[in-house]
Design a protein around this motif. Structure first.
Motif, PDB file in Angstrom:
ATOM      1  N   TYR A   1       0.861  -1.077   0.036  1.00  0.00           N
ATOM      2  CA  TYR A   1       0.232   0.043  -0.241  1.00  0.00           C
ATOM      3  C   TYR A   1       0.910   1.125   0.026  1.00  0.00           C
ATOM      4  O   TYR A   1       1.887   1.208   0.689  1.00  0.00           O
ATOM      5  N   ILE A   2       0.589   2.182  -0.935  1.00  0.00           N
ATOM      6  CA  ILE A   2       1.280   3.448  -0.719  1.00  0.00           C
ATOM      7  C   ILE A   2       0.155   4.502  -0.780  1.00  0.00           C
ATOM      8  O   ILE A   2      -0.687   4.542  -1.977  1.00  0.00           O
ATOM      9  N   PRO A   3       0.087   5.583  -0.120  1.00  0.00           N
ATOM     10  CA  PRO A   3      -0.891   6.473  -0.030  1.00  0.00           C
ATOM     11  C   PRO A   3      -0.960   7.419  -1.358  1.00  0.00           C
ATOM     12  O   PRO A   3       0.309   7.460  -2.087  1.00  0.00           O
ATOM     13  N   VAL A   4      -1.874   8.138  -1.654  1.00  0.00           N
ATOM     14  CA  VAL A   4      -2.052   8.548  -2.947  1.00  0.00           C
ATOM     15  C   VAL A   4      -1.280   9.978  -3.148  1.00  0.00           C
ATOM     16  O   VAL A   4      -1.132  10.546  -4.106  1.00  0.00           O
ATOM     17  N   TYR A   5      -1.018  10.667  -1.940  1.00  0.00           N
ATOM     18  CA  TYR A   5      -0.620  11.998  -1.891  1.00  0.00           C
ATOM     19  C   TYR A   5       1.040  12.041  -1.809  1.00  0.00           C
ATOM     20  O   TYR A   5       1.673  10.947  -1.446  1.00  0.00           O
ATOM     21  N   ARG A   6       1.381  12.692  -2.775  1.00  0.00           N
ATOM     22  CA  ARG A   6       2.852  13.012  -3.243  1.00  0.00           C
ATOM     23  C   ARG A   6       3.322  14.767  -2.870  1.00  0.00           C
ATOM     24  O   ARG A   6       2.697  15.395  -3.019  1.00  0.00           O
ATOM     25  N   ILE A   7       4.570  14.747  -2.466  1.00  0.00           N
ATOM     26  CA  ILE A   7       5.146  16.182  -2.123  1.00  0.00           C
ATOM     27  C   ILE A   7       6.616  16.046  -2.895  1.00  0.00           C
ATOM     28  O   ILE A   7       7.205  14.913  -2.769  1.00  0.00           O
TER      29      ILE A   7
ATOM     30  N   SER B   1      18.947  24.728  -2.109  1.00  0.00           N
ATOM     31  CA  SER B   1      19.401  24.550  -3.651  1.00  0.00           C
ATOM     32  C   SER B   1      18.671  23.337  -4.114  1.00  0.00           C
ATOM     33  O   SER B   1      18.766  22.283  -3.432  1.00  0.00           O
ATOM     34  N   LYS B   2      18.353  23.373  -5.283  1.00  0.00           N
ATOM     35  CA  LYS B   2      17.506  22.334  -6.066  1.00  0.00           C
ATOM     36  C   LYS B   2      18.690  21.125  -6.134  1.00  0.00           C
ATOM     37  O   LYS B   2      18.255  20.045  -6.312  1.00  0.00           O
ATOM     38  N   ALA B   3      19.769  21.585  -6.384  1.00  0.00           N
ATOM     39  CA  ALA B   3      20.755  20.596  -6.545  1.00  0.00           C
ATOM     40  C   ALA B   3      20.980  19.577  -5.674  1.00  0.00           C
ATOM     41  O   ALA B   3      21.564  18.440  -5.552  1.00  0.00           O
ATOM     42  N   ALA B   4      20.776  20.081  -4.285  1.00  0.00           N
ATOM     43  CA  ALA B   4      20.892  19.456  -3.031  1.00  0.00           C
ATOM     44  C   ALA B   4      19.749  18.362  -2.646  1.00  0.00           C
ATOM     45  O   ALA B   4      19.833  18.018  -1.339  1.00  0.00           O
ATOM     46  N   ILE B   5      18.667  18.280  -3.537  1.00  0.00           N
ATOM     47  CA  ILE B   5      17.563  17.572  -3.192  1.00  0.00           C
ATOM     48  C   ILE B   5      17.777  16.000  -3.371  1.00  0.00           C
ATOM     49  O   ILE B   5      18.228  15.561  -4.172  1.00  0.00           O
ATOM     50  N   PRO B   6      17.610  15.297  -1.975  1.00  0.00           N
ATOM     51  CA  PRO B   6      18.064  13.805  -2.350  1.00  0.00           C
ATOM     52  C   PRO B   6      17.168  13.029  -3.175  1.00  0.00           C
ATOM     53  O   PRO B   6      17.597  11.879  -3.530  1.00  0.00           O
ATOM     54  N   ILE B   7      15.877  13.395  -2.929  1.00  0.00           N
ATOM     55  CA  ILE B   7      14.851  12.426  -3.854  1.00  0.00           C
ATOM     56  C   ILE B   7      14.089  13.251  -4.742  1.00  0.00           C
ATOM     57  O   ILE B   7      13.589  14.460  -4.132  1.00  0.00           O
ATOM     58  N   GLN B   8      13.374  12.816  -5.748  1.00  0.00           N
ATOM     59  CA  GLN B   8      12.338  13.526  -6.632  1.00  0.00           C
ATOM     60  C   GLN B   8      10.851  13.936  -5.836  1.00  0.00           C
ATOM     61  O   GLN B   8      10.684  15.019  -5.851  1.00  0.00           O
ATOM     62  N   GLU B   9      10.491  12.871  -5.047  1.00  0.00           N
ATOM     63  CA  GLU B   9       9.192  13.122  -4.326  1.00  0.00           C
ATOM     64  C   GLU B   9       9.060  12.001  -3.496  1.00  0.00           C
ATOM     65  O   GLU B   9       9.636  10.840  -3.685  1.00  0.00           O
ATOM     66  N   LYS B  10       7.993  12.181  -2.562  1.00  0.00           N
ATOM     67  CA  LYS B  10       7.760  11.271  -1.565  1.00  0.00           C
ATOM     68  C   LYS B  10       6.295  10.964  -1.324  1.00  0.00           C
ATOM     69  O   LYS B  10       5.382  12.002  -1.559  1.00  0.00           O
ATOM     70  N   SER B  11       5.883   9.879  -0.639  1.00  0.00           N
ATOM     71  CA  SER B  11       4.499   9.833  -0.390  1.00  0.00           C
ATOM     72  C   SER B  11       4.152  10.392   0.814  1.00  0.00           C
ATOM     73  O   SER B  11       4.988  10.270   1.777  1.00  0.00           O
ATOM     74  N   VAL B  12       2.740  10.787   1.136  1.00  0.00           N
ATOM     75  CA  VAL B  12       2.372  11.347   2.388  1.00  0.00           C
ATOM     76  C   VAL B  12       1.155  10.770   2.719  1.00  0.00           C
ATOM     77  O   VAL B  12       0.141  10.510   1.714  1.00  0.00           O
ATOM     78  N   PRO B  13       0.926  10.314   3.938  1.00  0.00           N
ATOM     79  CA  PRO B  13      -0.427   9.745   4.398  1.00  0.00           C
ATOM     80  C   PRO B  13      -1.535  10.860   4.360  1.00  0.00           C
ATOM     81  O   PRO B  13      -1.194  11.963   4.545  1.00  0.00           O
ATOM     82  N   GLY B  14      -2.895  10.563   3.935  1.00  0.00           N
ATOM     83  CA  GLY B  14      -3.856  11.179   4.196  1.00  0.00           C
ATOM     84  C   GLY B  14      -4.107  11.639   5.638  1.00  0.00           C
ATOM     85  O   GLY B  14      -3.753  10.993   6.479  1.00  0.00           O
TER      86      GLY B  14
END
Lengths: 349, 136
Positions: free
Chosen positions: A15-21, A33-46
């Motif tokens: 199960y992976i929740p539907v929300y992403r940031i 800095s955008k260059a220092a962001i470790p991952i593109q996006e992550k899941s967030v619980p509702g």
């Protein structure tokens, strides 16, 4: 660390929740800095979700694939570092929601991100000894990172569930063996009553993540007489993208063998579910006869390594429940303000 | 401030019905009810059996709750829908993972296990079935 009788995986579900940031949205708020962001996006619980609701849905998918009556399950072990109650088990709610009989061995387990794979291992022992026939092992987390901390970019949410059964052609895979390696290493911790965990920055790498995964993987391969070239896929705990890629290289696995199970860039670090969702993603695409190495890592610290061989039954059972990809593709982006609301970071009274 | 939260024993008594979406079916006239009844609301018969209701259906109508009862403020605004299940039974349930402007009559929904409410910071957490657009 191989039971005298072989066990297998009868069903699996995630199960992976539907929300992403997006990482760049978090970086925008903190001026990073955008260059220092470790991952593109992550899941967030509702707002109405927690590690219990996650566990129920992942388990429902696993039972659907296993094709068994929930009443045949005799053990429920839940691994999590984010239970909704400090005292009051998650396993009982999950069992009753799924229609599992009260004649049940049920327990919550805690070992940071490693608890779900230790649940699998414990159930393997119960099944191999014939104490029970089927057992449900769950890794589920809704992880919290302190605002502005490095962890805020990656601390995500998800669950995975596996039904462990005696060796049979009905199983989608059999487990050749497992191996655990643990030491007292304080790389990441959360004291009682604290909301957010703390970590020891660079110390979370070499002496923690890399050392334990390496020793567990090598220990397993030595005990089973296997080398990295004998495996078609490898899945490692995924706190970010950099760490699993680096440990794969160190253990002799090319990118080709880890890419199917490497999801941290698009769902984040799902803690106890991280390596288990990675394994599920590999089972979604693997062919019968292929061998998978899975190694978890939990801070504090320890790793469990498993060698898993896919069986013919995967072909017919795969489609009986949503694939990992189905959950990844079903997503809704939220901005930091909504994220702050969903994660209860806004005080309203 | 609205109605107060149900007692711990009441939440415990109703847990299985809410966790697994159990209803009742009248053995005389066939009427299906949720939550389960002691007497049939259509024919008055007390010859009722408990059944597990289908986990998919479609939205017939809905309303958006913006002034919620106690314990639900956190989730406001949220949607209550009249859902026709696959066996024709009609039930009222909350929708989740969907914004008010995304809901349409006729949309297909599936059952999902979610939090209903928290009884304050130190109270129990109530769980049960809601509905959402299907994953696949």
């Amino acid at each position: 660390m191989k039971p005298s009788k072989s066990t297998g995986i009868l069903g699996y579900g995630v199960y992976i929740p539907v929300y992403r940031i997006k990482g760049e949205e978090i970086a925008r708020v903190w001026g990073r800095s955008k260059a220092a962001i470790p991952i593109q996006e992550k899941s967030v619980p509702g707002l109405d979700e927690d590690s219990i609701t996650f566990a129920v849905e992942a388990s429902k998918n696993a039972i659907q694939r296993a094709g068994i009556n929930p009443e045949e399950i005799e053990a429920v072990y839940v691994g999590s570092e984010s239970p909704p109650y400090a005292v009051k088990p998650t396993a009982t709610v999950v069992a009753e929601a799924l229609g599992i009989s009260p004649r049940l061995i049920a327990i919550d387990m805690e070992f940071a991100c490693r608890a779900g794979t230790t649940a699998m291992q414990s159930i393997m022992g119960l099944v191999a000894s014939s104490m029970i026939k089927y057992g449900l092992a769950i890794g589920t987390d809704t992880a919290q990172g302190r605002p502005r901390d490095e962890l805020e970019y990656t601390a995500a949410a998800g669950a995975a569930a596996f039904i462990i059964a005696p060796h049979s052609s009905e199983n989608i895979a059999y487990i050749e063996g497992s191996y655990s390696y643990v030491t007292d290493t304080t790389d990441f911790w959360r004291r009682d009553g604290e909301v957010y965990p703390r970590h020891a920055y660079r110390f979370t790498g070499e002496p923690a993540y890399f050392h334990h995964i390496y020793e567990a993987a090598v220990g397993l391969m030595e005990e089973l007489g296997l080398k990295s070239s004998d495996f078609d896929y490898a899945v490692f705990h995924q706190p970010n993208v950099k760490f699993p890629v680096r440990i794969a290289k160190r253990l002799g696995f090319p990118m080709e063998k880890i890419k199917d199970g490497l999801l941290s860039n698009i769902i984040g670090n799902t803690y106890a579910a991280s390596s288990m969702i990675g394994l599920a993603a590999v089972l979604d695409v693997a062919k019968p006869g292929e061998r998978i190495l899975m190694v978890s890592f939990g801070s504090g610290a320890g790793s469990d390594a498993f060698s898993i061989v896919v069986q013919d039954a995967i072909e017919e059972k795969r489609r009986l429940a949503p694939l990992v990809r189905d959950y990844i593709e079903k997503r809704k982006y939220i901005d930091y303000a909504v994220y702050a609301r969903y994660r209860s970071k806004i005080k309203t009274r | 401030m609205g109605i107060s939260a149900p007692s711990v024993p009441r939440v415990w008594r109703e847990r299985i019905i809410k966790y697994r979406l159990l209803g009742s079916k009248c053995a005389d006239c066939g009427k299906i009810s949720y939550p389960p009844r002691k007497a049939c609301p259509r024919c008055g018969s007390t010859n009722l059996v408990e059944i597990s209701l289908p986990k998919r259906g479609k939205v017939l109508s809905y309303t958006v709750i913006r002034t919620p009862p106690r314990g639900y403020l956190k989730y406001s605004p949220y949607i209550i829908a009249l859902i026709e299940l696959e066996n024709g039974a009609r039930i009222l349930a909350q929708l989740t993972d969907v914004d008010p402007d995304e809901v349409k009559s006729g949309m297909v929904v599936e059952a999902v296990f979610r939090r209903y409410r928290e009884q304050g910071e130190d109270g129990i957490i109530e769980y049960g079935i809601k509905f959402r657009p299907p994953i696949t």
